[in-house]
Write an enzyme that holds these catalytic residues in place. Structure first.
Site, PDB file in Angstrom:
ATOM      1  N   LYS A  12     -11.558  -5.828 -34.512  1.00 26.73           N
ATOM      2  CA  LYS A  12     -10.481  -6.257 -35.399  1.00 26.73           C
ATOM      3  C   LYS A  12      -9.600  -5.461 -36.409  1.00 26.73           C
ATOM      4  O   LYS A  12     -10.100  -4.602 -36.824  1.00 26.73           O
ATOM      5  CB  LYS A  12     -11.144  -7.025 -36.579  1.00 26.73           C
ATOM      6  CG  LYS A  12     -10.325  -8.217 -37.200  1.00 26.73           C
ATOM      7  CD  LYS A  12      -9.844  -9.299 -36.068  1.00 26.73           C
ATOM      8  CE  LYS A  12     -10.260 -10.682 -36.721  1.00 26.73           C
ATOM      9  NZ  LYS A  12     -10.178 -11.676 -35.350  1.00 26.73           N
ATOM     10  N   THR A  57     -15.143 -10.417 -33.323  1.00 28.46           N
ATOM     11  CA  THR A  57     -14.017  -9.709 -34.151  1.00 28.46           C
ATOM     12  C   THR A  57     -13.925 -10.419 -35.467  1.00 28.46           C
ATOM     13  O   THR A  57     -13.678  -9.755 -36.489  1.00 28.46           O
ATOM     14  CB  THR A  57     -12.967  -9.589 -33.545  1.00 28.46           C
ATOM     15  OG1 THR A  57     -11.975 -10.822 -33.320  1.00 28.46           O
ATOM     16  CG2 THR A  57     -13.102  -8.768 -32.281  1.00 28.46           C
ATOM     17  N   ASP A  58     -14.075 -11.852 -35.624  1.00 23.08           N
ATOM     18  CA  ASP A  58     -13.727 -12.513 -36.898  1.00 23.08           C
ATOM     19  C   ASP A  58     -14.811 -12.272 -37.722  1.00 23.08           C
ATOM     20  O   ASP A  58     -14.870 -11.993 -38.874  1.00 23.08           O
ATOM     21  CB  ASP A  58     -14.040 -13.922 -36.513  1.00 23.08           C
ATOM     22  CG  ASP A  58     -13.930 -14.978 -37.887  1.00 23.08           C
ATOM     23  OD1 ASP A  58     -12.577 -14.996 -38.147  1.00 23.08           O
ATOM     24  OD2 ASP A  58     -14.710 -15.263 -38.445  1.00 23.08           O
ATOM     25  N   PHE A 166      17.315  29.031 -37.673  1.00 17.10           N
ATOM     26  CA  PHE A 166      17.201  29.057 -36.297  1.00 17.10           C
ATOM     27  C   PHE A 166      17.850  29.643 -35.326  1.00 17.10           C
ATOM     28  O   PHE A 166      19.280  29.207 -35.007  1.00 17.10           O
ATOM     29  CB  PHE A 166      17.080  27.439 -35.864  1.00 17.10           C
ATOM     30  CG  PHE A 166      16.332  27.332 -34.457  1.00 17.10           C
ATOM     31  CD1 PHE A 166      15.129  27.549 -34.414  1.00 17.10           C
ATOM     32  CD2 PHE A 166      16.972  26.493 -33.567  1.00 17.10           C
ATOM     33  CE1 PHE A 166      14.634  27.595 -33.131  1.00 17.10           C
ATOM     34  CE2 PHE A 166      16.587  26.418 -32.458  1.00 17.10           C
ATOM     35  CZ  PHE A 166      15.238  26.972 -32.017  1.00 17.10           C
ATOM     36  N   ARG A 183      20.342  26.143 -42.834  1.00 20.56           N
ATOM     37  CA  ARG A 183      20.563  24.755 -42.237  1.00 20.56           C
ATOM     38  C   ARG A 183      19.673  24.063 -43.300  1.00 20.56           C
ATOM     39  O   ARG A 183      19.063  24.700 -43.930  1.00 20.56           O
ATOM     40  CB  ARG A 183      19.955  24.658 -40.916  1.00 20.56           C
ATOM     41  CG  ARG A 183      18.572  24.999 -40.465  1.00 20.56           C
ATOM     42  CD  ARG A 183      18.151  24.523 -39.176  1.00 20.56           C
ATOM     43  NE  ARG A 183      16.703  24.927 -38.866  1.00 20.56           N
ATOM     44  CZ  ARG A 183      15.950  24.780 -37.692  1.00 20.56           C
ATOM     45  NH1 ARG A 183      16.517  23.941 -36.733  1.00 20.56           N
ATOM     46  NH2 ARG A 183      14.824  24.910 -37.940  1.00 20.56           N
ATOM     47  N   GLN A 232       8.190  25.291 -36.589  1.00 19.71           N
ATOM     48  CA  GLN A 232       6.470  25.740 -36.082  1.00 19.71           C
ATOM     49  C   GLN A 232       6.240  26.755 -37.152  1.00 19.71           C
ATOM     50  O   GLN A 232       5.128  26.360 -37.674  1.00 19.71           O
ATOM     51  CB  GLN A 232       6.536  26.536 -34.723  1.00 19.71           C
ATOM     52  CG  GLN A 232       6.781  25.576 -33.599  1.00 19.71           C
ATOM     53  CD  GLN A 232       8.225  25.482 -33.066  1.00 19.71           C
ATOM     54  OE1 GLN A 232       9.092  25.497 -33.909  1.00 19.71           O
ATOM     55  NE2 GLN A 232       8.329  25.273 -31.685  1.00 19.71           N
ATOM     56  N   ASN A 258      11.703  16.855 -36.316  1.00 18.21           N
ATOM     57  CA  ASN A 258      12.918  17.556 -37.040  1.00 18.21           C
ATOM     58  C   ASN A 258      13.935  16.448 -37.116  1.00 18.21           C
ATOM     59  O   ASN A 258      14.596  16.149 -36.557  1.00 18.21           O
ATOM     60  CB  ASN A 258      13.278  18.645 -35.957  1.00 18.21           C
ATOM     61  CG  ASN A 258      13.998  19.523 -36.856  1.00 18.21           C
ATOM     62  OD1 ASN A 258      14.827  19.153 -37.811  1.00 18.21           O
ATOM     63  ND2 ASN A 258      14.371  20.739 -36.432  1.00 18.21           N
ATOM     64  N   HIS A 260      17.114  15.736 -37.941  1.00 21.06           N
ATOM     65  CA  HIS A 260      18.308  16.765 -38.035  1.00 21.06           C
ATOM     66  C   HIS A 260      19.358  16.067 -38.965  1.00 21.06           C
ATOM     67  O   HIS A 260      19.688  15.071 -39.030  1.00 21.06           O
ATOM     68  CB  HIS A 260      18.810  16.688 -36.633  1.00 21.06           C
ATOM     69  CG  HIS A 260      18.093  17.098 -35.542  1.00 21.06           C
ATOM     70  ND1 HIS A 260      17.356  18.417 -35.575  1.00 21.06           N
ATOM     71  CD2 HIS A 260      17.550  16.328 -34.411  1.00 21.06           C
ATOM     72  CE1 HIS A 260      16.647  18.432 -34.389  1.00 21.06           C
ATOM     73  NE2 HIS A 260      16.640  17.352 -33.696  1.00 21.06           N
TER      74      HIS A 260
END
EC number: 1.7.3.3
Lengths: 304, 304, 304, 304
Positions: A12, A57-58, A166, A183, A232, A258, A260
């Site tokens: 469930k 599942t109930d 970067f 950046r 990273q 990322n 951007h």
């Protein structure tokens, strides 16, 4: 030629349970979304629809509610371990239980500074505002008498407005990206960390609430403090920081999209834009994922 | 004591590429959402931010677009294989490429019956309406010169208004569910199937478009035709049907949420409700998952 | 017989602009989602596709970015007024401009208590974590030289765990609800409030940032402090509190979905549940909406 | 000085009702999401929490279910009119009822061509697959003995791969857009149309099902057949076509987001891209909205 039934599970998903503690006049709230998945000797129901080994599942949903009452919810982890053990130990046909929980944090509504008091002094003690900053998660797997706990968080959005570069990357025929010396670095942190704790060894449980708060703090601080040459690098720094400071954790996996933020080129409009106005892009986005773990342990957090 | 970098990957997610073929005056459209994830010798960028082995994710995005032009998109599978091979074969630092693609189907806008013609005879040939019934998916993994293709679909919602029971299940202390002798069975099919095809063996590619249409048809037909005593039974029947009829497929994994439709109890309102009015519930929901495969093959479709 | 062109507007929706202030070494961030909609003498483009009175929506996007640089973003309201005025005053064909802005709040990442300092003292000054608690909104309409400002918030989720009843209501043939003498009251506040400010009168702008913080505080406090016999009563109390304390506001409209928390009935499981475990339901939900305004003013906030 | 209670309404949103007709062995399904909002003499509940004029929203939900059984659902419109009338006529305190309905279409699962028959001839008659192409909507307002019906659709996504230009527009200081002589035109149609039908005049209801199918067809055909110089021109053509062919409709309002497909510039990669590969953008997007109506009628469809 008959086909073979491989891995299967049923359960469930998304039972939304809220528990209120009223022991004192200062109420406490736990707000969870609980998923149960069970595996075991379930071939019959697949082949013939015979359900005599199937717990509905109930019933799992009912159990989720009943355990919140009978055992309380001190932490999602303790509660989930209790549920997982129950399904395996009470049902001969079930050999494995996986409990997944999302927890939604709430803060108390507080009187604003400069305001004397609430009209009724009692009232603030039962009033809450949802803290939408992130969702806390945990996953408990109980199998062969062993338990594995992987906790985490998702949708924790962070940004550094500088201290990120970067450059120095591979340029091939399809590369058009300009190198960046300053950046914005922003990401929506998805984190999972595995505890060394195993109930089967009779170990006592960690302080789950404190552990969560500390892991979260280390993730934020490492992100903020790392001068980043690549996402990273930030990822490794964040995971490494958690493992260095939290000895109850053996392994961390991070998923860092990322987000951007592109500096808007306004040259053709005759406007200079010195790292001031950015366009926050949705898609596509970079996606950096990785596991960091202690030496000698086998990484177990699933890879997407 | 330094920590160990485990599995890691990085890439560009969700590049939305649309390709129009205008070879004839009847245009053709492919509408894809492409994700790239690469792994390899990437420790440096994690430990020091050194990026000399890193192909930028921006370049991956460019490559996705350029390959749509240079190689076309006959099918998502062929295009994805081409991309995966490119990244591994062109970059010494990259040893594994995973390409994930979602495909959004479009139908032509057709003249309604009884209407003579469109005003401009040419126009209908460039006009489309999105078919929102399901999303087609594929995932290609290229590693060690081998390729693995897992295609699938998601969000295909189906319903049987009868021919479904659920009874004979375990009753424990927490069970309150009444047995059902005639219920609605509805689910949102998530399916993945793995092809036996391996490019490294020099085999020619299957007809991906025809294969998809046929697998989809078999899933629908098996769902409709199975008198169901449990959703697990329907799951097995659907997967078995695909494997029986489609020899290019070795393994099928299905994820079937049970979209509960509860008969509304109107007794207290003095209204009888003989299987006519149902409440379509959102959460919680049952979730049935399972793999079915040919004998002798090793199942490789990931388990959640 | 020709058809008549009625109300029409066109614009650019959802330009995601982020502005960073770097004047001091403590950076400031504004993160907005801006929508522009213009109306005026635009019949030609509807009837013939003649675009000589059409400012492209791409230009609106460019203007949103350029104004963030040229005029800054002290507050979303000031910035939006500036944009609205520009479009009407610079384009003869445009007689009305509506600017809608969503603002996403960010908090600074702070060093945890008990931790001496960040590694680099500068770094925390450029590091942020998204505050996901609510979204701030504003809408500016500039027309005939007058400006109307309606600000607001959405997705502010609050809960009282007691001090709420619901009884004494109409019972008709279809009523089955039991009266509640102590229930959870939870809602997702959507609020809009209109300022008396009109730029055309030469009035100076309110302190938008302070006004927002105070309105939000009064909404929270009034919700927490009201012993509630109906969600309508809480709604009125919240709006009344804002109007009483904030003289710059003339009118408040609230939309309060009743996020039902149903006490789980565990009787059949033999478990007693004394206001402790609740099921948080999604759909259907009650929805209470209403406007409260000062005497003598004409309410202008649109009704859904 | 007390504040004034302005427009207010309350109700139950998103009751998900599914009705199955089993009169013949070919089942029929209606799948609706129903919202009720009532207004009237409701000051007491706002000022004091007195609920003696309040019909609980739970009762509205029950009524939605009961009416599906007692009156059936021939069409969402007929059913909604019946509900609206009920609330106003049965409750003295209620003077206005608004019913909003979303309808989710289902298709029958059909045997594939070339396949003789389903295993059980009966089965296909109770098996359905959700048609995800669009959502059908209707809104009924009953007030002062009059009824107003506005039906519509949303999320109908269409695309022309040619026959669209955009040029001749205003260029100001912030304009950088290049004129387009051949572009993709794609939009997600949101449409609402108001019927002249008024129940109070004793008029008989239109054939709602046929009317919907025909309006949808005219929208699609007009979009496909219009050589477009602006999206506004397509909007007018679509609305005009509906009004010209469907006499039961007095007024149409369309909301057309411009789903931009940008030709990818590959020049720097040395790749030529002759209207073949496009980037499908999400945000920002153009948004074109407008009403077209018959001469002499007062437009009533709300403007956003």
């Amino acid at each position: 030629m008959p086909m073979v039934l491989g891995q299967n599970q049923y359960g469930k998903a998304e039972t939304r349970v809220v528990r209120v503690r009223r022991d004192t006049d200062r109420h406490e709230v736990k707000d969870l979304n609980v998923g149960v998945a069970l595996s075991g000797d379930l071939s019959d129901t697949h082949f013939t629809g015979g359900n005599d080994k199937v717990l509905p599942t109930d019933t799992m949903k009912n159990t989720v509610f009943a355990f919140a009452r009978e055992h309380g919810i001190d932490s999602a982890e303790t509660y989930g371990i209790c549920l997982a053990r129950h399904f395996v130990e009470s049902q001969p046909s079930i050999t494995r239980a996986r409990i997944r929980i999302e927890e939604y944090p709430w803060n108390r509504i507080t009187s604003a500074p400069g305001r004397d008091r609430f009209v009724g002094a009692d009232e603030i003690r039962h009033s809450f505002v949802r803290d939408g900053s992130e969702t806390r998660t945990t996953e408990i797997v109980w199998e062969h008498g062993r338990v594995r706990v992987i906790s985490g968080l998702k949708d924790l959005v962070v940004m550094n407005t500088t201290a990120s570069e970067f450059r120095g990357y591979i340029k091939d025929r399809y590369t058009t990206l300009q190198e960046a010396y300053d950046r914005i670095l922003a990401t929506r942190v998805g984190a999972r960390w595995r505890f060394s704790f195993d109930a089967s060894a009779g170990a006592s449980e960690p302080d789950w609430e404190r552990s969560y708060a500390q892991v979260r703090r280390h993730l934020l601080e490492a992100f903020a403090e790392t001068y980043s040459y690549s996402l990273q690098q930030s990822l490794y720094a964040m995971a490494d920081r958690v493992l260095t400071h939290r000895h109850e954790v053996d392994e961390v996996r991070l998923s860092l999209p990322n987000k951007h933020h592109f500096l808007v080129d306004m040259e053709r409009m005759g406007v200079e834009n010195d790292r001031e106005v950015y366009y926050a892009a949705d898609r596509p986005y970079g996606l950096i994922e990785g596991t960091v773990h202690r030496e000698g342990v086998t990484p177990l957090i699933p890879v997407d």
